[in-house]
Design a protein around this motif. Structure first.
Motif, short mmCIF file in Angstrom:
data_model
loop_
_atom_site.label_atom_id
_atom_site.label_comp_id
_atom_site.label_asym_id
_atom_site.label_seq_id
_atom_site.Cartn_x
_atom_site.Cartn_y
_atom_site.Cartn_z
N GLU A 1 -45.17 46.42 -0.90
CA GLU A 1 -45.77 45.18 -0.39
C GLU A 1 -46.46 44.38 -1.49
OE1 GLU A 1 -48.34 48.75 0.86
OE2 GLU A 1 -46.22 48.18 0.87
N ASN A 2 -46.85 45.04 -2.58
CA ASN A 2 -47.46 44.32 -3.69
C ASN A 2 -46.45 43.49 -4.47
OD1 ASN A 2 -49.17 47.38 -4.06
ND2 ASN A 2 -50.14 45.51 -3.29
N MET A 3 -45.15 43.75 -4.26
CA MET A 3 -44.11 43.02 -4.98
C MET A 3 -43.31 42.10 -4.08
SD MET A 3 -42.43 45.57 -7.81
CE MET A 3 -43.32 46.02 -9.30
N TYR A 4 -43.73 41.90 -2.86
CA TYR A 4 -42.98 41.03 -1.95
C TYR A 4 -42.79 39.63 -2.55
CZ TYR A 4 -43.17 44.23 2.08
OH TYR A 4 -43.00 45.28 2.94
N LEU A 5 -43.88 39.02 -3.03
CA LEU A 5 -43.80 37.65 -3.53
C LEU A 5 -42.96 37.57 -4.80
CD1 LEU A 5 -44.61 34.70 -3.42
CD2 LEU A 5 -46.73 35.29 -4.62
N SER A 6 -43.22 38.45 -5.77
CA SER A 6 -42.50 38.37 -7.04
C SER A 6 -41.01 38.64 -6.86
CB SER A 6 -43.09 39.36 -8.04
OG SER A 6 -43.00 40.69 -7.56
N GLN A 7 -40.64 39.62 -6.05
CA GLN A 7 -39.23 39.93 -5.85
C GLN A 7 -38.53 38.86 -5.02
OE1 GLN A 7 -37.32 42.67 -7.18
NE2 GLN A 7 -39.12 42.51 -8.49
N ALA A 8 -39.27 38.22 -4.09
CA ALA A 8 -38.69 37.10 -3.35
C ALA A 8 -38.40 35.94 -4.28
CB ALA A 8 -39.65 36.67 -2.24
N ILE A 9 -39.29 35.69 -5.23
CA ILE A 9 -39.08 34.61 -6.20
C ILE A 9 -37.82 34.89 -7.03
CG2 ILE A 9 -40.01 33.60 -8.32
CD1 ILE A 9 -42.79 33.87 -7.09
N ILE A 10 -37.67 36.13 -7.49
CA ILE A 10 -36.51 36.47 -8.33
C ILE A 10 -35.22 36.42 -7.52
CG2 ILE A 10 -35.45 38.33 -9.67
CD1 ILE A 10 -38.29 39.16 -10.49
N ALA A 11 -35.25 36.89 -6.27
CA ALA A 11 -34.05 36.84 -5.43
C ALA A 11 -33.64 35.39 -5.15
CB ALA A 11 -34.30 37.58 -4.12
N PHE A 12 -34.62 34.54 -4.88
CA PHE A 12 -34.34 33.12 -4.66
C PHE A 12 -33.71 32.50 -5.91
CE2 PHE A 12 -35.42 28.63 -4.49
CZ PHE A 12 -35.21 28.30 -3.16
N ALA A 13 -34.26 32.84 -7.08
CA ALA A 13 -33.73 32.30 -8.34
C ALA A 13 -32.32 32.81 -8.61
CB ALA A 13 -34.66 32.68 -9.49
N GLY A 14 -32.06 34.07 -8.32
CA GLY A 14 -30.72 34.60 -8.54
C GLY A 14 -29.67 33.89 -7.71
N ALA A 15 -30.01 33.56 -6.45
CA ALA A 15 -29.08 32.83 -5.59
C ALA A 15 -28.89 31.40 -6.06
CB ALA A 15 -29.57 32.85 -4.14
N LEU A 16 -29.89 30.84 -6.75
CA LEU A 16 -29.79 29.48 -7.27
C LEU A 16 -28.89 29.38 -8.51
CD1 LEU A 16 -33.35 27.81 -7.26
CD2 LEU A 16 -31.35 27.13 -5.94
N PHE A 17 -28.85 30.44 -9.32
CA PHE A 17 -28.26 30.33 -10.65
C PHE A 17 -26.73 30.33 -10.63
CE2 PHE A 17 -26.82 31.57 -14.81
CZ PHE A 17 -27.76 31.02 -15.68
N LEU A 18 -26.12 31.26 -9.90
CA LEU A 18 -24.68 31.49 -10.05
C LEU A 18 -23.79 30.35 -9.56
CD1 LEU A 18 -23.93 35.25 -9.39
CD2 LEU A 18 -23.66 33.95 -11.49
N PRO A 19 -24.02 29.76 -8.36
CA PRO A 19 -23.09 28.71 -7.92
C PRO A 19 -22.95 27.53 -8.88
CG PRO A 19 -24.44 29.47 -6.09
CD PRO A 19 -25.01 30.10 -7.32
N PRO A 20 -24.04 26.97 -9.45
CA PRO A 20 -23.83 25.89 -10.42
C PRO A 20 -23.06 26.33 -11.66
CG PRO A 20 -26.10 25.92 -9.65
CD PRO A 20 -25.46 27.17 -9.17
#
Length: 540
Positions: free
Chosen positions: A374-393
Protein backbone atom coordinates in the motif's frame (compact mmCIF):
# COMPACT_ATOMS: atom_id res chain seq x y z
CA UNK A 1 -2.08 -0.64 -86.19
CA UNK A 2 -4.49 0.59 -83.52
CA UNK A 3 -2.91 2.57 -80.72
CA UNK A 4 -2.27 0.67 -77.53
CA UNK A 5 -4.69 1.31 -74.71
CA UNK A 6 -3.29 3.63 -72.04
CA UNK A 7 -2.40 1.88 -68.78
CA UNK A 8 -5.23 1.75 -66.32
CA UNK A 9 -4.71 3.58 -63.04
CA UNK A 10 -4.27 1.49 -59.94
CA UNK A 11 -7.56 0.62 -58.30
CA UNK A 12 -8.34 2.74 -55.26
CA UNK A 13 -8.86 0.89 -52.01
CA UNK A 14 -12.51 0.23 -51.25
CA UNK A 15 -14.15 2.87 -49.03
CA UNK A 16 -14.44 2.09 -45.35
CA UNK A 17 -17.83 0.69 -44.43
CA UNK A 18 -18.73 1.23 -40.75
CA UNK A 19 -19.16 -2.03 -38.92
CA UNK A 20 -22.45 -2.65 -37.07
CA UNK A 21 -21.89 -1.90 -33.40
CA UNK A 22 -22.67 -5.45 -32.13
CA UNK A 23 -20.00 -6.88 -34.43
CA UNK A 24 -17.56 -4.06 -33.52
CA UNK A 25 -18.08 -4.80 -29.83
CA UNK A 26 -17.57 -8.51 -30.50
CA UNK A 27 -14.29 -7.80 -32.35
CA UNK A 28 -13.04 -5.67 -29.44
CA UNK A 29 -14.03 -8.42 -27.00
CA UNK A 30 -12.18 -10.95 -29.13
CA UNK A 31 -9.10 -8.71 -29.11
CA UNK A 32 -9.23 -8.44 -25.32
CA UNK A 33 -9.72 -12.18 -24.94
CA UNK A 34 -6.86 -13.06 -27.30
CA UNK A 35 -4.53 -10.62 -25.58
CA UNK A 36 -5.42 -12.01 -22.15
CA UNK A 37 -5.02 -15.58 -23.40
CA UNK A 38 -1.49 -14.79 -24.59
CA UNK A 39 -0.59 -12.57 -21.61
CA UNK A 40 -1.84 -14.94 -18.93
CA UNK A 41 -0.27 -17.93 -20.66
CA UNK A 42 3.10 -16.17 -20.52
CA UNK A 43 2.81 -14.63 -17.04
CA UNK A 44 0.98 -17.18 -14.90
CA UNK A 45 4.08 -19.36 -14.61
CA UNK A 46 6.48 -16.41 -14.30
CA UNK A 47 4.44 -14.91 -11.45
CA UNK A 48 4.26 -18.22 -9.55
CA UNK A 49 7.68 -19.82 -9.95
CA UNK A 50 7.94 -20.52 -6.21
CA UNK A 51 4.69 -22.48 -6.17
CA UNK A 52 5.44 -24.19 -9.49
CA UNK A 53 8.83 -25.40 -8.31
CA UNK A 54 7.12 -27.02 -5.34
CA UNK A 55 4.68 -28.82 -7.64
CA UNK A 56 7.56 -30.32 -9.65
CA UNK A 57 10.05 -30.80 -6.81
CA UNK A 58 12.53 -28.46 -8.49
CA UNK A 59 14.84 -25.71 -7.31
CA UNK A 60 14.13 -22.07 -8.16
CA UNK A 61 16.85 -22.12 -10.85
CA UNK A 62 15.46 -25.31 -12.41
CA UNK A 63 11.93 -23.88 -12.43
CA UNK A 64 13.17 -20.81 -14.33
CA UNK A 65 13.88 -23.10 -17.29
CA UNK A 66 10.09 -23.04 -17.81
CA UNK A 67 10.32 -19.31 -18.57
CA UNK A 68 13.37 -19.79 -20.81
CA UNK A 69 11.68 -22.62 -22.74
CA UNK A 70 8.62 -20.45 -23.38
CA UNK A 71 10.55 -17.38 -24.51
CA UNK A 72 13.14 -19.16 -26.69
CA UNK A 73 10.81 -19.74 -29.70
CA UNK A 74 8.42 -16.89 -28.88
CA UNK A 75 10.87 -14.02 -29.41
CA UNK A 76 11.44 -14.71 -33.13
CA UNK A 77 8.21 -16.17 -34.47
CA UNK A 78 6.72 -12.82 -35.50
CA UNK A 79 9.22 -12.78 -38.36
CA UNK A 80 7.72 -15.96 -39.83
CA UNK A 81 4.09 -15.25 -38.96
CA UNK A 82 3.76 -12.11 -41.07
CA UNK A 83 4.79 -13.91 -44.26
CA UNK A 84 2.79 -17.02 -43.40
CA UNK A 85 -0.30 -14.86 -42.98
CA UNK A 86 0.27 -13.18 -46.36
CA UNK A 87 0.89 -16.42 -48.27
CA UNK A 88 -1.77 -18.69 -46.79
CA UNK A 89 -4.54 -16.25 -45.91
CA UNK A 90 -5.68 -14.55 -42.75
CA UNK A 91 -8.54 -16.91 -41.90
CA UNK A 92 -6.40 -20.04 -42.24
CA UNK A 93 -3.68 -18.35 -40.23
CA UNK A 94 -6.08 -17.35 -37.44
CA UNK A 95 -7.89 -20.68 -37.11
CA UNK A 96 -4.75 -22.85 -37.28
CA UNK A 97 -2.95 -20.56 -34.82
CA UNK A 98 -5.65 -20.71 -32.18
CA UNK A 99 -6.08 -24.46 -32.74
CA UNK A 100 -2.36 -24.94 -32.06
CA UNK A 101 -2.68 -22.94 -28.86
CA UNK A 102 -5.62 -25.09 -27.72
CA UNK A 103 -3.57 -28.23 -28.37
CA UNK A 104 -0.63 -26.88 -26.35
CA UNK A 105 -3.00 -25.93 -23.51
CA UNK A 106 -4.43 -29.45 -23.44
CA UNK A 107 -0.90 -30.89 -23.13
CA UNK A 108 -0.35 -28.75 -20.02
CA UNK A 109 -2.99 -30.83 -18.23
CA UNK A 110 -0.86 -33.99 -18.59
CA UNK A 111 2.40 -32.52 -17.32
CA UNK A 112 3.74 -34.46 -14.36
CA UNK A 113 7.42 -33.57 -14.00
CA UNK A 114 9.79 -30.73 -14.80
CA UNK A 115 11.21 -32.23 -18.00
CA UNK A 116 7.80 -32.71 -19.60
CA UNK A 117 6.76 -29.25 -18.36
CA UNK A 118 9.76 -27.65 -20.11
CA UNK A 119 8.91 -29.44 -23.37
CA UNK A 120 5.27 -28.36 -23.19
CA UNK A 121 6.22 -24.78 -22.32
CA UNK A 122 8.40 -24.71 -25.43
CA UNK A 123 5.37 -25.74 -27.50
CA UNK A 124 3.23 -23.16 -25.69
CA UNK A 125 5.73 -20.45 -26.60
CA UNK A 126 5.38 -21.41 -30.27
CA UNK A 127 1.59 -21.60 -30.14
CA UNK A 128 1.15 -18.32 -28.23
CA UNK A 129 3.15 -16.19 -30.68
CA UNK A 130 0.21 -15.53 -33.06
CA UNK A 131 -2.13 -14.51 -30.22
CA UNK A 132 -0.79 -10.97 -29.84
CA UNK A 133 -0.91 -10.44 -33.63
CA UNK A 134 -4.53 -11.61 -33.75
CA UNK A 135 -5.34 -9.36 -30.80
CA UNK A 136 -3.96 -6.40 -32.74
CA UNK A 137 -5.90 -7.27 -35.89
CA UNK A 138 -9.23 -7.74 -34.11
CA UNK A 139 -8.89 -4.40 -32.32
CA UNK A 140 -7.95 -2.51 -35.49
CA UNK A 141 -10.74 -4.12 -37.57
CA UNK A 142 -13.73 -1.97 -36.43
CA UNK A 143 -11.99 1.42 -36.64
CA UNK A 144 -11.87 3.69 -39.70
CA UNK A 145 -8.39 4.25 -41.21
CA UNK A 146 -7.90 7.60 -39.48
CA UNK A 147 -8.51 6.00 -36.08
CA UNK A 148 -6.53 2.77 -36.46
CA UNK A 149 -3.12 4.24 -35.55
CA UNK A 150 -4.28 6.19 -32.50
CA UNK A 151 -7.40 4.77 -30.83
CA UNK A 152 -7.10 1.23 -32.18
CA UNK A 153 -3.37 0.96 -31.57
CA UNK A 154 -3.61 2.36 -28.03
CA UNK A 155 -6.40 -0.04 -27.06
CA UNK A 156 -4.61 -3.03 -28.60
CA UNK A 157 -1.36 -2.33 -26.74
CA UNK A 158 -3.29 -1.73 -23.52
CA UNK A 159 -4.95 -5.13 -23.85
CA UNK A 160 -1.55 -6.79 -24.24
CA UNK A 161 -0.27 -5.01 -21.11
CA UNK A 162 -3.04 -6.38 -18.88
CA UNK A 163 -1.77 -9.96 -18.68
CA UNK A 164 1.12 -9.34 -16.24
CA UNK A 165 -0.82 -7.62 -13.41
CA UNK A 166 -3.90 -9.78 -13.92
CA UNK A 167 -1.82 -12.96 -13.56
CA UNK A 168 -0.68 -11.86 -10.09
CA UNK A 169 -4.22 -10.90 -9.09
CA UNK A 170 -5.94 -14.18 -9.95
CA UNK A 171 -3.14 -16.72 -9.46
CA UNK A 172 -3.40 -17.05 -5.62
CA UNK A 173 -7.03 -18.22 -5.88
CA UNK A 174 -6.19 -20.56 -8.76
CA UNK A 175 -3.29 -22.14 -6.88
CA UNK A 176 -5.52 -22.70 -3.86
CA UNK A 177 -8.05 -24.47 -6.08
CA UNK A 178 -5.73 -26.86 -7.88
CA UNK A 179 -2.10 -25.79 -8.07
CA UNK A 180 -0.33 -26.09 -11.43
CA UNK A 181 -3.29 -27.83 -13.08
CA UNK A 182 -5.63 -24.97 -12.14
CA UNK A 183 -3.34 -22.58 -14.03
CA UNK A 184 -3.38 -24.97 -17.01
CA UNK A 185 -7.19 -25.27 -16.88
CA UNK A 186 -7.61 -21.49 -17.01
CA UNK A 187 -5.25 -21.29 -19.99
CA UNK A 188 -7.22 -24.04 -21.75
CA UNK A 189 -10.57 -22.41 -21.01
CA UNK A 190 -9.43 -19.05 -22.39
CA UNK A 191 -8.02 -20.75 -25.48
CA UNK A 192 -11.32 -22.54 -26.17
CA UNK A 193 -13.38 -19.35 -25.83
CA UNK A 194 -10.89 -17.50 -28.04
CA UNK A 195 -11.17 -20.31 -30.61
CA UNK A 196 -14.96 -19.79 -30.72
CA UNK A 197 -14.53 -16.05 -31.29
CA UNK A 198 -11.97 -16.53 -34.06
CA UNK A 199 -14.15 -19.13 -35.79
CA UNK A 200 -17.38 -17.10 -35.58
CA UNK A 201 -15.81 -13.69 -36.33
CA UNK A 202 -13.57 -14.05 -39.40
CA UNK A 203 -11.36 -11.04 -40.10
CA UNK A 204 -11.55 -9.18 -43.41
CA UNK A 205 -9.54 -11.19 -45.96
CA UNK A 206 -6.26 -9.89 -47.34
CA UNK A 207 -4.80 -10.60 -50.81
CA UNK A 208 -2.76 -13.79 -51.02
CA UNK A 209 0.72 -13.69 -52.46
CA UNK A 210 3.59 -16.12 -52.70
CA UNK A 211 6.15 -14.36 -50.53
CA UNK A 212 8.12 -17.23 -48.95
CA UNK A 213 11.27 -18.41 -50.73
CA UNK A 214 13.84 -21.06 -49.78
CA UNK A 215 16.34 -18.49 -48.50
CA UNK A 216 13.60 -16.96 -46.33
CA UNK A 217 13.36 -20.26 -44.50
CA UNK A 218 17.14 -20.47 -44.05
CA UNK A 219 17.38 -16.88 -42.79
CA UNK A 220 14.47 -17.33 -40.41
CA UNK A 221 15.90 -20.52 -38.91
CA UNK A 222 19.22 -18.77 -38.29
CA UNK A 223 17.49 -15.77 -36.70
CA UNK A 224 15.30 -18.08 -34.60
CA UNK A 225 18.34 -19.97 -33.31
CA UNK A 226 20.16 -16.72 -32.54
CA UNK A 227 17.24 -15.02 -30.80
CA UNK A 228 16.29 -18.20 -28.93
CA UNK A 229 19.82 -18.69 -27.60
CA UNK A 230 19.96 -15.02 -26.58
CA UNK A 231 16.62 -15.34 -24.78
CA UNK A 232 17.86 -18.34 -22.75
CA UNK A 233 21.02 -16.45 -21.79
CA UNK A 234 19.05 -13.37 -20.68
CA UNK A 235 16.58 -15.41 -18.60
CA UNK A 236 19.15 -17.66 -16.88
CA UNK A 237 22.30 -15.51 -16.87
CA UNK A 238 21.71 -13.78 -13.54
CA UNK A 239 20.82 -17.11 -11.85
CA UNK A 240 23.75 -19.24 -13.03
CA UNK A 241 25.80 -16.02 -13.10
CA UNK A 242 27.19 -14.72 -16.33
CA UNK A 243 30.82 -15.84 -16.06
CA UNK A 244 30.29 -19.03 -14.07
CA UNK A 245 28.29 -21.38 -16.35
CA UNK A 246 30.11 -22.43 -19.56
CA UNK A 247 26.86 -23.20 -21.40
CA UNK A 248 25.92 -19.50 -21.24
CA UNK A 249 29.04 -18.63 -23.23
CA UNK A 250 28.32 -21.36 -25.77
CA UNK A 251 24.76 -20.08 -26.26
CA UNK A 252 25.97 -16.51 -26.61
CA UNK A 253 28.52 -17.49 -29.28
CA UNK A 254 25.79 -19.47 -31.07
CA UNK A 255 23.47 -16.45 -30.97
CA UNK A 256 26.07 -14.06 -32.41
CA UNK A 257 27.20 -16.54 -35.09
CA UNK A 258 23.65 -17.38 -36.23
CA UNK A 259 22.50 -13.77 -36.50
CA UNK A 260 25.74 -12.80 -38.27
CA UNK A 261 25.34 -15.54 -40.89
CA UNK A 262 21.69 -14.53 -41.40
CA UNK A 263 22.75 -10.90 -41.89
CA UNK A 264 25.39 -11.91 -44.48
CA UNK A 265 22.79 -13.93 -46.41
CA UNK A 266 20.27 -11.06 -46.31
CA UNK A 267 22.81 -8.47 -47.46
CA UNK A 268 23.41 -10.42 -50.66
CA UNK A 269 19.75 -10.90 -51.59
CA UNK A 270 17.74 -8.81 -54.03
CA UNK A 271 14.50 -9.27 -52.05
CA UNK A 272 15.69 -9.89 -48.50
CA UNK A 273 13.58 -11.08 -45.63
CA UNK A 274 15.11 -8.25 -43.59
CA UNK A 275 16.59 -5.06 -45.02
CA UNK A 276 19.80 -4.99 -42.97
CA UNK A 277 21.00 -1.69 -44.45
CA UNK A 278 17.79 0.02 -43.38
CA UNK A 279 17.93 -1.63 -39.94
CA UNK A 280 21.40 -0.18 -39.25
CA UNK A 281 20.55 3.31 -40.56
CA UNK A 282 20.85 6.09 -37.95
CA UNK A 283 17.08 6.77 -37.60
CA UNK A 284 16.26 3.09 -37.02
CA UNK A 285 19.18 2.60 -34.61
CA UNK A 286 17.97 5.68 -32.71
CA UNK A 287 14.45 4.24 -32.62
CA UNK A 288 15.73 0.86 -31.37
CA UNK A 289 17.87 2.50 -28.70
CA UNK A 290 14.89 4.53 -27.46
CA UNK A 291 12.69 1.44 -27.20
CA UNK A 292 15.40 -0.59 -25.45
CA UNK A 293 15.98 2.24 -22.97
CA UNK A 294 12.25 2.34 -22.30
CA UNK A 295 12.13 -1.40 -21.65
CA UNK A 296 15.04 -1.11 -19.21
CA UNK A 297 13.38 1.83 -17.46
CA UNK A 298 10.05 0.02 -17.25
CA UNK A 299 11.74 -2.95 -15.57
CA UNK A 300 11.35 -0.86 -12.40
CA UNK A 301 7.79 -2.16 -12.32
CA UNK A 302 8.03 -5.53 -14.03
CA UNK A 303 11.05 -6.70 -12.01
CA UNK A 304 11.61 -4.11 -9.28
CA UNK A 305 8.45 -3.93 -7.20
CA UNK A 306 7.76 -7.68 -7.38
CA UNK A 307 11.40 -8.49 -6.59
CA UNK A 308 11.47 -6.14 -3.60
CA UNK A 309 8.38 -7.65 -2.02
CA UNK A 310 9.63 -11.15 -2.72
CA UNK A 311 12.87 -10.25 -0.91
CA UNK A 312 10.75 -9.01 2.00
CA UNK A 313 8.94 -12.36 2.11
CA UNK A 314 5.57 -11.25 0.73
CA UNK A 315 3.52 -13.51 -1.53
CA UNK A 316 1.21 -12.74 -4.45
CA UNK A 317 -1.76 -12.96 -2.10
CA UNK A 318 -0.36 -10.08 -0.04
CA UNK A 319 0.47 -7.92 -3.07
CA UNK A 320 -2.85 -8.42 -4.86
CA UNK A 321 -4.07 -4.90 -4.02
CA UNK A 322 -0.99 -3.36 -5.59
CA UNK A 323 -1.56 -5.17 -8.87
CA UNK A 324 -5.23 -4.15 -8.90
CA UNK A 325 -3.99 -0.54 -8.75
CA UNK A 326 -1.44 -1.24 -11.53
CA UNK A 327 -4.16 -2.84 -13.68
CA UNK A 328 -6.49 0.16 -13.23
CA UNK A 329 -3.67 2.65 -13.95
CA UNK A 330 -2.67 0.74 -17.12
CA UNK A 331 -6.25 0.90 -18.42
CA UNK A 332 -6.44 4.61 -17.57
CA UNK A 333 -3.13 5.26 -19.35
CA UNK A 334 -4.25 3.42 -22.47
CA UNK A 335 -7.54 5.33 -22.62
CA UNK A 336 -5.74 8.65 -22.05
CA UNK A 337 -3.28 7.85 -24.84
CA UNK A 338 -6.13 6.98 -27.21
CA UNK A 339 -7.76 10.33 -26.39
CA UNK A 340 -4.71 12.59 -26.90
CA UNK A 341 -2.54 10.81 -29.47
CA UNK A 342 -2.30 12.57 -32.83
CA UNK A 343 0.40 12.85 -35.48
CA UNK A 344 3.10 15.21 -34.20
CA UNK A 345 2.29 14.78 -30.51
CA UNK A 346 4.49 11.73 -30.00
CA UNK A 347 7.53 13.55 -28.49
CA UNK A 348 5.35 15.47 -26.03
CA UNK A 349 3.60 12.30 -24.90
CA UNK A 350 6.99 10.61 -24.45
CA UNK A 351 8.21 13.56 -22.36
CA UNK A 352 5.22 13.18 -20.04
CA UNK A 353 5.75 9.40 -19.79
CA UNK A 354 9.47 9.71 -18.97
CA UNK A 355 8.81 12.41 -16.36
CA UNK A 356 6.18 10.22 -14.68
CA UNK A 357 8.51 7.20 -14.64
CA UNK A 358 11.29 9.30 -13.09
CA UNK A 359 8.94 10.57 -10.36
CA UNK A 360 7.56 7.10 -9.61
CA UNK A 361 11.00 5.45 -9.49
CA UNK A 362 12.36 8.19 -7.21
CA UNK A 363 9.42 7.69 -4.83
CA UNK A 364 10.16 3.95 -4.70
CA UNK A 365 13.86 4.55 -3.97
CA UNK A 366 12.96 5.52 -0.40
CA UNK A 367 11.73 2.02 0.52
CA UNK A 368 12.60 0.34 3.82
CA UNK A 369 12.17 -3.15 5.21
CA UNK A 370 8.83 -1.95 6.63
CA UNK A 371 7.52 -0.86 3.20
CA UNK A 372 4.36 -2.68 2.23
CA UNK A 373 2.38 -2.77 -1.05
CA UNK A 374 0.00 0.00 0.00
CA UNK A 375 2.98 2.33 0.41
CA UNK A 376 3.69 1.95 -3.32
CA UNK A 377 0.17 2.33 -4.69
CA UNK A 378 0.74 5.90 -5.93
CA UNK A 379 4.25 5.42 -7.34
CA UNK A 380 3.42 2.16 -9.15
CA UNK A 381 0.18 3.65 -10.52
CA UNK A 382 2.21 6.55 -11.94
CA UNK A 383 4.67 4.16 -13.62
CA UNK A 384 1.89 1.93 -15.00
CA UNK A 385 0.10 4.98 -16.42
CA UNK A 386 3.36 6.16 -18.02
CA UNK A 387 4.08 2.74 -19.51
CA UNK A 388 0.67 2.69 -21.23
CA UNK A 389 1.35 6.20 -22.56
CA UNK A 390 4.75 5.46 -24.08
CA UNK A 391 4.35 2.52 -26.46
CA UNK A 392 1.44 3.51 -28.77
CA UNK A 393 3.06 6.77 -29.98
CA UNK A 394 6.39 4.99 -30.50
CA UNK A 395 4.78 2.22 -32.56
CA UNK A 396 2.65 4.69 -34.53
CA UNK A 397 5.53 7.00 -35.47
CA UNK A 398 7.79 4.08 -36.40
CA UNK A 399 5.07 2.48 -38.49
CA UNK A 400 4.41 5.74 -40.35
CA UNK A 401 8.11 6.16 -41.16
CA UNK A 402 8.28 2.57 -42.44
CA UNK A 403 5.19 3.11 -44.62
CA UNK A 404 6.86 6.14 -46.22
CA UNK A 405 9.73 3.87 -47.29
CA UNK A 406 7.31 1.38 -48.85
CA UNK A 407 5.33 -1.75 -47.89
CA UNK A 408 8.46 -3.94 -48.04
CA UNK A 409 9.79 -2.15 -44.96
CA UNK A 410 6.80 -3.03 -42.79
CA UNK A 411 8.17 -6.49 -42.02
CA UNK A 412 11.56 -5.07 -41.05
CA UNK A 413 9.92 -2.49 -38.81
CA UNK A 414 7.70 -5.07 -37.10
CA UNK A 415 10.79 -7.13 -36.33
CA UNK A 416 12.51 -4.08 -34.85
CA UNK A 417 9.54 -3.31 -32.63
CA UNK A 418 8.77 -6.85 -31.48
CA UNK A 419 12.44 -7.66 -30.90
CA UNK A 420 12.93 -4.60 -28.71
CA UNK A 421 9.81 -5.55 -26.76
CA UNK A 422 10.49 -9.28 -26.29
CA UNK A 423 14.29 -9.44 -26.11
CA UNK A 424 14.31 -5.88 -24.71
CA UNK A 425 12.02 -6.93 -21.88
CA UNK A 426 14.30 -9.86 -21.06
CA UNK A 427 17.34 -7.58 -21.28
CA UNK A 428 15.73 -5.08 -18.91
CA UNK A 429 14.96 -7.78 -16.36
CA UNK A 430 18.48 -9.22 -16.69
CA UNK A 431 20.18 -5.84 -16.26
CA UNK A 432 17.97 -4.92 -13.32
CA UNK A 433 18.43 -8.28 -11.59
CA UNK A 434 22.20 -8.26 -12.13
CA UNK A 435 22.52 -4.73 -10.75
CA UNK A 436 20.49 -5.65 -7.66
CA UNK A 437 22.63 -8.75 -7.04
CA UNK A 438 25.89 -6.77 -7.29
CA UNK A 439 24.62 -4.00 -5.01
CA UNK A 440 23.25 -6.52 -2.50
CA UNK A 441 26.70 -8.08 -2.15
CA UNK A 442 28.20 -4.61 -1.72
CA UNK A 443 25.75 -3.59 1.00
CA UNK A 444 26.02 -6.97 2.72
CA UNK A 445 29.78 -6.60 2.99
CA UNK A 446 29.39 -3.13 4.52
CA UNK A 447 26.76 -4.29 6.99
CA UNK A 448 28.68 -7.39 8.05
CA UNK A 449 31.81 -5.30 8.72
CA UNK A 450 29.98 -3.63 11.59
CA UNK A 451 28.46 -6.80 13.05
CA UNK A 452 30.72 -8.31 15.72
CA UNK A 453 29.66 -10.29 18.77
CA UNK A 454 32.11 -8.28 20.86
CA UNK A 455 29.89 -5.25 20.32
CA UNK A 456 27.45 -5.00 23.27
CA UNK A 457 24.60 -3.85 20.99
CA UNK A 458 25.12 -6.78 18.62
CA UNK A 459 25.36 -9.26 21.51
CA UNK A 460 22.14 -7.86 22.97
CA UNK A 461 20.40 -8.17 19.61
CA UNK A 462 21.54 -11.80 19.22
CA UNK A 463 20.29 -12.53 22.74
CA UNK A 464 16.93 -10.96 21.93
CA UNK A 465 16.57 -12.99 18.73
CA UNK A 466 17.69 -16.25 20.36
CA UNK A 467 15.03 -15.79 23.05
CA UNK A 468 12.44 -16.98 20.54
CA UNK A 469 13.98 -20.48 20.83
CA UNK A 470 14.13 -20.56 24.63
CA UNK A 471 11.26 -23.04 24.96
CA UNK A 472 12.56 -25.50 22.37
CA UNK A 473 16.36 -25.22 22.77
CA UNK A 474 17.85 -25.59 26.23
CA UNK A 475 21.47 -25.45 25.06
CA UNK A 476 22.58 -21.77 25.22
CA UNK A 477 25.21 -22.35 22.50
CA UNK A 478 22.59 -23.60 20.05
CA UNK A 479 20.26 -20.74 20.98
CA UNK A 480 23.05 -18.24 20.34
CA UNK A 481 23.77 -19.86 16.95
CA UNK A 482 20.11 -19.57 15.96
CA UNK A 483 20.06 -15.94 17.08
CA UNK A 484 23.16 -15.25 14.98
CA UNK A 485 21.51 -16.90 11.95
CA UNK A 486 18.42 -14.73 12.38
CA UNK A 487 20.60 -11.63 12.61
CA UNK A 488 22.35 -12.64 9.37
CA UNK A 489 18.95 -13.03 7.69
CA UNK A 490 17.96 -9.55 8.81
CA UNK A 491 21.24 -8.13 7.48
CA UNK A 492 20.63 -9.82 4.11
CA UNK A 493 17.10 -8.45 3.99
CA UNK A 494 18.32 -4.90 4.70
CA UNK A 495 21.06 -5.27 2.07
CA UNK A 496 18.42 -6.35 -0.47
CA UNK A 497 16.25 -3.32 0.33
CA UNK A 498 19.24 -1.00 -0.09
CA UNK A 499 20.13 -2.70 -3.39
CA UNK A 500 16.60 -2.23 -4.74
CA UNK A 501 16.66 1.41 -3.64
CA UNK A 502 19.89 1.88 -5.61
CA UNK A 503 18.28 0.27 -8.66
CA UNK A 504 15.17 2.46 -8.38
CA UNK A 505 17.38 5.54 -8.14
CA UNK A 506 19.34 4.50 -11.25
CA UNK A 507 16.06 3.98 -13.12
CA UNK A 508 14.93 7.49 -12.11
CA UNK A 509 18.27 8.90 -13.33
CA UNK A 510 17.97 7.01 -16.66
CA UNK A 511 14.44 8.34 -17.16
CA UNK A 512 15.63 11.89 -16.45
CA UNK A 513 18.54 11.42 -18.86
CA UNK A 514 16.16 10.22 -21.58
CA UNK A 515 13.84 13.16 -20.79
CA UNK A 516 16.71 15.65 -21.19
CA UNK A 517 17.97 13.97 -24.39
CA UNK A 518 14.48 14.06 -25.92
CA UNK A 519 14.07 17.71 -24.91
CA UNK A 520 17.38 18.58 -26.60
CA UNK A 521 16.36 16.62 -29.71
CA UNK A 522 13.02 18.46 -29.90
CA UNK A 523 14.80 21.80 -29.47
CA UNK A 524 17.25 20.96 -32.26
CA UNK A 525 14.40 19.96 -34.59
CA UNK A 526 12.54 23.19 -33.82
CA UNK A 527 15.69 25.25 -34.48
CA UNK A 528 16.32 23.52 -37.82
CA UNK A 529 12.71 24.11 -38.85
CA UNK A 530 12.97 27.79 -37.94
CA UNK A 531 16.22 28.20 -39.89
CA UNK A 532 14.80 26.32 -42.87
CA UNK A 533 11.94 28.82 -43.18
CA UNK A 534 14.04 31.95 -43.99
CA UNK A 535 16.27 29.91 -46.34
CA UNK A 536 13.26 28.68 -48.30
CA UNK A 537 11.89 32.23 -48.51
CA UNK A 538 15.24 33.61 -49.72
CA UNK A 539 15.63 30.94 -52.41
CA UNK A 540 12.13 31.64 -53.67
Amino acid sequence: MPAADPPKPAAAPPPFVPMPWPRAAACMTASLLLALTQGLGMNLVTANLTQVQGAFGATSVEATWLVAAYMAPNVSLALALIKLRTQYGLRNFAELSILGFVFASVLNLFVGDLHSAVAVRFMSGIAAAPMSSLGFLYMLEPFPPQRKLNVGLSLALTNISLGAPLARIISPALLDLGGWHALAMLELGLALVAFAFVFLLPLAPIPHAKVIGPLDVVSYLLVAIGFGAAAIVLVLGKLYWWLEAPFLGVLLVLAVASVTVAAIIELGRKNPLLDIRWLVSPPVVHFMAALLLFRIVLSEQTSGASGLFQALGLTNDQTRGLYVVILAATIAGGLACAAVMKVGREPKIHLVALALIAVGAFMDSRATSLTRPENMYLSQAIIAFAGALFLPPALSSGLMSALKKGPNYILSFVIVFLTTQSLGGLLGAAVFGTFVTIREKFHSSLLVEHVALTDPLVAARVGQLSGAYARVLTDPVLRSAEGTALLAQQATREANVLAYNDAFLVIAALALFAFAALLVHMGADALRARLRGPLATASA
